[in-house]
Design an enzyme around this catalytic site. Structure first.
Site, PDB file in Angstrom:
ATOM      1  N   GLY B  35       0.770  -1.109   0.085  1.00 10.71           N
ATOM      2  CA  GLY B  35      -0.097   0.037   0.034  1.00 10.71           C
ATOM      3  C   GLY B  35       0.859   1.269  -0.006  1.00 10.71           C
ATOM      4  O   GLY B  35       0.023   2.338  -0.033  1.00 10.71           O
ATOM      5  N   GLU B  36       2.153   1.015   0.089  1.00 10.44           N
ATOM      6  CA  GLU B  36       2.818   2.331   0.178  1.00 10.44           C
ATOM      7  C   GLU B  36       3.086   2.843  -1.576  1.00 10.44           C
ATOM      8  O   GLU B  36       3.029   1.995  -2.284  1.00 10.44           O
ATOM      9  CB  GLU B  36       4.417   1.941   0.615  1.00 10.44           C
ATOM     10  CG  GLU B  36       4.409   1.966   2.042  1.00 10.44           C
ATOM     11  CD  GLU B  36       5.925   1.707   2.872  1.00 10.44           C
ATOM     12  OE1 GLU B  36       6.714   1.864   1.973  1.00 10.44           O
ATOM     13  OE2 GLU B  36       5.899   1.340   3.764  1.00 10.44           O
ATOM     14  N   ARG B  93     -13.938  20.077   7.895  1.00  6.82           N
ATOM     15  CA  ARG B  93     -14.947  20.382   8.878  1.00  6.82           C
ATOM     16  C   ARG B  93     -14.238  20.231  10.447  1.00  6.82           C
ATOM     17  O   ARG B  93     -15.204  20.553  11.476  1.00  6.82           O
ATOM     18  CB  ARG B  93     -16.184  19.226   8.674  1.00  6.82           C
ATOM     19  CG  ARG B  93     -17.203  19.789   7.562  1.00  6.82           C
ATOM     20  CD  ARG B  93     -18.053  18.818   7.141  1.00  6.82           C
ATOM     21  NE  ARG B  93     -17.348  17.543   6.447  1.00  6.82           N
ATOM     22  CZ  ARG B  93     -17.983  16.436   6.205  1.00  6.82           C
ATOM     23  NH1 ARG B  93     -19.391  16.211   6.333  1.00  6.82           N
ATOM     24  NH2 ARG B  93     -17.327  15.590   5.598  1.00  6.82           N
ATOM     25  N   GLN B  94     -13.285  19.492  10.263  1.00  8.34           N
ATOM     26  CA  GLN B  94     -12.603  19.479  11.806  1.00  8.34           C
ATOM     27  C   GLN B  94     -11.708  20.844  11.900  1.00  8.34           C
ATOM     28  O   GLN B  94     -10.654  20.834  11.863  1.00  8.34           O
ATOM     29  CB  GLN B  94     -11.755  18.248  11.974  1.00  8.34           C
ATOM     30  CG  GLN B  94     -12.780  16.946  11.892  1.00  8.34           C
ATOM     31  CD  GLN B  94     -11.755  15.563  12.199  1.00  8.34           C
ATOM     32  OE1 GLN B  94     -11.207  15.715  13.036  1.00  8.34           O
ATOM     33  NE2 GLN B  94     -12.213  14.727  11.384  1.00  8.34           N
ATOM     34  N   HIS B 127     -15.815  25.118   4.014  1.00 10.28           N
ATOM     35  CA  HIS B 127     -16.822  25.027   5.035  1.00 10.28           C
ATOM     36  C   HIS B 127     -17.143  26.266   5.751  1.00 10.28           C
ATOM     37  O   HIS B 127     -18.394  26.676   6.084  1.00 10.28           O
ATOM     38  CB  HIS B 127     -16.785  23.766   5.724  1.00 10.28           C
ATOM     39  CG  HIS B 127     -18.054  23.389   6.336  1.00 10.28           C
ATOM     40  ND1 HIS B 127     -18.975  23.080   5.729  1.00 10.28           N
ATOM     41  CD2 HIS B 127     -18.111  23.232   7.815  1.00 10.28           C
ATOM     42  CE1 HIS B 127     -20.279  22.741   6.742  1.00 10.28           C
ATOM     43  NE2 HIS B 127     -19.496  22.809   7.995  1.00 10.28           N
ATOM     44  N   ASP B 167     -29.019  25.292   6.434  1.00  5.71           N
ATOM     45  CA  ASP B 167     -28.726  25.514   7.780  1.00  5.71           C
ATOM     46  C   ASP B 167     -28.127  26.887   7.926  1.00  5.71           C
ATOM     47  O   ASP B 167     -27.860  27.538   6.941  1.00  5.71           O
ATOM     48  CB  ASP B 167     -28.040  24.521   8.398  1.00  5.71           C
ATOM     49  CG  ASP B 167     -26.502  24.345   7.466  1.00  5.71           C
ATOM     50  OD1 ASP B 167     -26.149  25.397   7.354  1.00  5.71           O
ATOM     51  OD2 ASP B 167     -26.009  23.314   7.374  1.00  5.71           O
ATOM     52  N   LYS B 190     -31.530  24.512  11.798  1.00  8.73           N
ATOM     53  CA  LYS B 190     -31.907  23.087  12.366  1.00  8.73           C
ATOM     54  C   LYS B 190     -31.106  22.735  13.519  1.00  8.73           C
ATOM     55  O   LYS B 190     -29.894  23.584  13.631  1.00  8.73           O
ATOM     56  CB  LYS B 190     -31.569  22.096  11.150  1.00  8.73           C
ATOM     57  CG  LYS B 190     -29.948  21.955  10.960  1.00  8.73           C
ATOM     58  CD  LYS B 190     -29.695  20.937   9.866  1.00  8.73           C
ATOM     59  CE  LYS B 190     -28.224  21.144   9.492  1.00  8.73           C
ATOM     60  NZ  LYS B 190     -27.658  20.389   8.609  1.00  8.73           N
TER      61      LYS B 190
END
Lengths: 325, 298
Positions: B35-36, B93-94, B127, B167, B190
């Site tokens: 996977g590298e 979003r973080q 965001h 929202d 909301k």
């Protein structure tokens, strides 16, 4: 053998965390240290990782146990985000325990216009805020120079050598499956009191990834038992080719040992068909069920070694004396 | 000027290159059995200004790591500037600590991008408008809204439309497109349960009775918000509902949820390359390539 059990009241100031990479190993280390351990990782619907650390870390030393084995990219990001969350929670020191260091083979520019991926990973870990790194048989020890922070590297021979000694192999020749592993093989030869050393040469074509062929050897294995020693077994080509070559050269029983058993791709099939009698690896990475159940594979734990190393980092004792010579 | 692309959104990268009359510089991205990845640039970059296109949508970690390694290869090979075009920014979003014990994952990514040598960032419809402040290098928040406005004008201007923000977080966005089109807007208030993350209460601020509702948002993640908003709008008398959202995150079964919903049509931008098996009949993709190209030229 050193005693790994410690009294928690001696140093109540440390907290153990684990990511999702190798929880069984982390739990074992926690058990030996008689310490609770916490996994702060969860995943959002879109696959993004979220970290939320439950225990109080204020003024604590935080040990994060996370080998960056496959899926390597997720495990690296998990580690980085854990370091960040631990720093923000006012911990006094963040120590990263990486029994396996993903991308450690990409440690130099072996051709033009490539990254030094291992350096990228190391500097990210340091940059995000790790105060110290502990690795196990890092691919090349020069990698410790990629960052300014202390980087200790311990050796799995601590766990592997006793397991091999138990087999009571006589007339043993320790063999390095390539030119790069000669000093490791010499080290094991000394540890095991083996009579001889041999080196299998291979030429790797850099334009073809992961393909290797045994070509020639220095030394004599005719009628002898042999132990191939390497730092890792990935797709298995290197070790299997060397084993079959040694068989051709008249070796009797053929064993292999390696710190990191990745067994990627069709490694298990190759090993099954090979002249290898037994492959001994550690639990530095989390093994798949088919690896654990494989009759040719024996797994020894590095948890006692890592628990002892953690204890010494915490109590300020020497790590280098932990290395068997 | 050279353009390189990671593997996450080659389609948009090619369109941007076409808009600039350039070719994408070749790079080999080999994946080892474990996977590298191994990155090998196939072209000289010494002294060049490089635009590197890479979205960091799912699989975000793999896409980020590939990006970090590509930047390292570019910088080590002598590129003078590496400017990042990140049409979709993963982990956006973080962007702050929501609860004790959390990190700020987006800041980790920003810190790393800066430390490995990125000199500018071009992103789309972030965001939060505060995200560029997380970076200490110039970070441009481009928008798909002009593309959406054009489409709305073409298809819905004669149908008594009303714009809807699903929202309160989208209030700035909805005001902006409302001004572009001179169409009025309503918002949905909301409430989310902070523990479960599910929507627990909502109300509509404004009139939609007898109107064609056009929801505009920055992204579609699970699709729940859109479906919830649509039901609320129809209940309040909207004739029908269409959705415009920049980033087609489409987590889980979002494609199925949207297709089976009462939403008439879903318009998204090409900031995230949507795999064939995630596409659905109601989906229409609009390109932001021209907007990106214009920003890179400036």
């Amino acid at each position: 053998m050193v005693k790994t059990q410690i009294n928690n009241s001696d140093f109540p100031n440390f907290v153990l965390l684990t990511g999702t990479a190798n929880e069984p190993l982390a739990m074992e280390i926690a058990k030996l240290l008689k310490s609770p351990i916490n996994n702060p990782v969860s995943v959002f619907a879109d696959g993004e990782i979220r970290i939320k650390i439950a225990p109080n870390l204020r003024r604590r030393h935080v040990f994060i146990i996370q080998p960056t084995c496959a899926p390597v990219n997720d495990h690296i990001v998990e580690l980085l985000l854990m370091i960040d969350a631990a720093k923000r929670a006012s911990s006094s020191e963040v120590i990263v325990i990486m029994p396996y260091f993903g991308y450690s083979r990409q440690d130099r520019k072996e051709m033009p216009r490539v990254p030094i991926s291992s350096a990228v990973i190391a500097s990210m870990i340091a940059h995000v805020g790790a105060d110290r790194i502990l690795t196990l048989d890092i691919h090349s020890e020069q990698e410790e120079g990629f960052i300014q922070q202390p980087w200790d590297n311990v050796y799995a021979s601590y766990a592997l050598a006793p397991a091999i000694k138990k087999k009571k192999l006589e007339n043993l020749v320790v063999v390095s499956p390539d030119k790069g592993g000669v000093s490791r093989a010499t080290f094991y030869q000394g540890l095991l009191g083996a009579s001889e050393l041999a080196i299998v040469y291979k030429e790797r074509d850099l334009s073809v990834n992961n393909k290797s062929d045994a070509l020639a050897m220095v030394g004599n294995v005719k009628g002898k038992n042999v132990l191939l020693v390497d730092d890792m077994i990935d797709a298995g080509g290197t070790i299997v080719h060397a084993a079959d070559y040694l068989k051709e050269k008249g070796a009797k029983r053929i064993f292999a040992c390696a710190t990191h058993g990745l067994f990627s791709g069709d490694a298990l099939t190759k090993i099954a068909k090979s002249a290898l009698e037994k492959v001994i690896v550690t639990d530095s990475v989390k093994h798949r069920t088919e690896v654990v159940k494989n009759p040719k594979i024996e797994i020894v734990s590095v948890a006692p070694l890592l628990a002892e190393a953690i204890k010494r980092i915490e109590t300020g004792d020497s790590i280098s004396s932990l290395i068997l010579r | 000027m050279l353009i390189f692309s990671g593997s996450s959104n080659k389609f948009l990268a090619q369109k941007i290159a076409n808009n600039l009359g350039k070719k994408i510089s070749p790079v080999e991205i080999f994946v080892f059995p474990d996977g590298e990845k191994r990155i090998t640039l196939q072209e000289k970059v010494v002294g060049e200004t490089v635009f590197l296109v890479q979205s960091t949508n799912t699989p975000s970690d793999t896409n980020y790591m590939e990006l970090f390694l590509m930047v390292d290869a570019l910088k080590r090979s002598g590129a003078e500037f590496v400017k990042l075009v990140m049409p979709y920014m993963g982990y956006q979003r973080q962007d702050h600590i929501f609860r004790d014990g959390e990190g700020v994952s987006l800041e980790v990514m920003a810190k790393i991008l800066e430390s490995i040598g990125i000199s500018e960032v071009f992103a789309f419809d972030l965001h939060s408008i505060k995200i560029p402040e997380i970076f200490t290098i110039p970070t441009y928040n481009l928008s798909a809204l002009p593309v959406f406005a054009k489409k709305i004008k073409e298809e819905f201007s004669g149908k008594e439309p009303v714009l809807v923000s699903p929202d309160m977080g989208g209030i700035r966005r909805i005001k902006e497109i409302s001004e572009m089109l001179n169409i009025s807007y309503v918002t949905i208030v909301k409430d989310r349960d902070l523990n479960t993350g599910s929507i627990c209460d909502s109300q509509l601020n404004g009139e939609v009775n007898g109107l064609q509702a056009i929801i505009v948002d920055d992204m579609i993640a699970t699709g729940d918000t859109m479906v919830y908003a649509t039901d609320l709008l129809l209940k309040n008398g909207a004739t029908n509902v269409v959705v415009f959202a920049t980033h087609a995150v489409l987590a889980g079964k979002a494609n199925k949820i949207l297709q089976e919903s009462k939403i008439e049509k879903v318009f998204v931008a090409d900031t995230i390359e949507i795999p064939e098996d995630k596409k659905f009949a109601k989906l229409e993709i609009l390109s932001v390539a021209e907007i990106a190209a214009k920003a890179l030229k400036a």
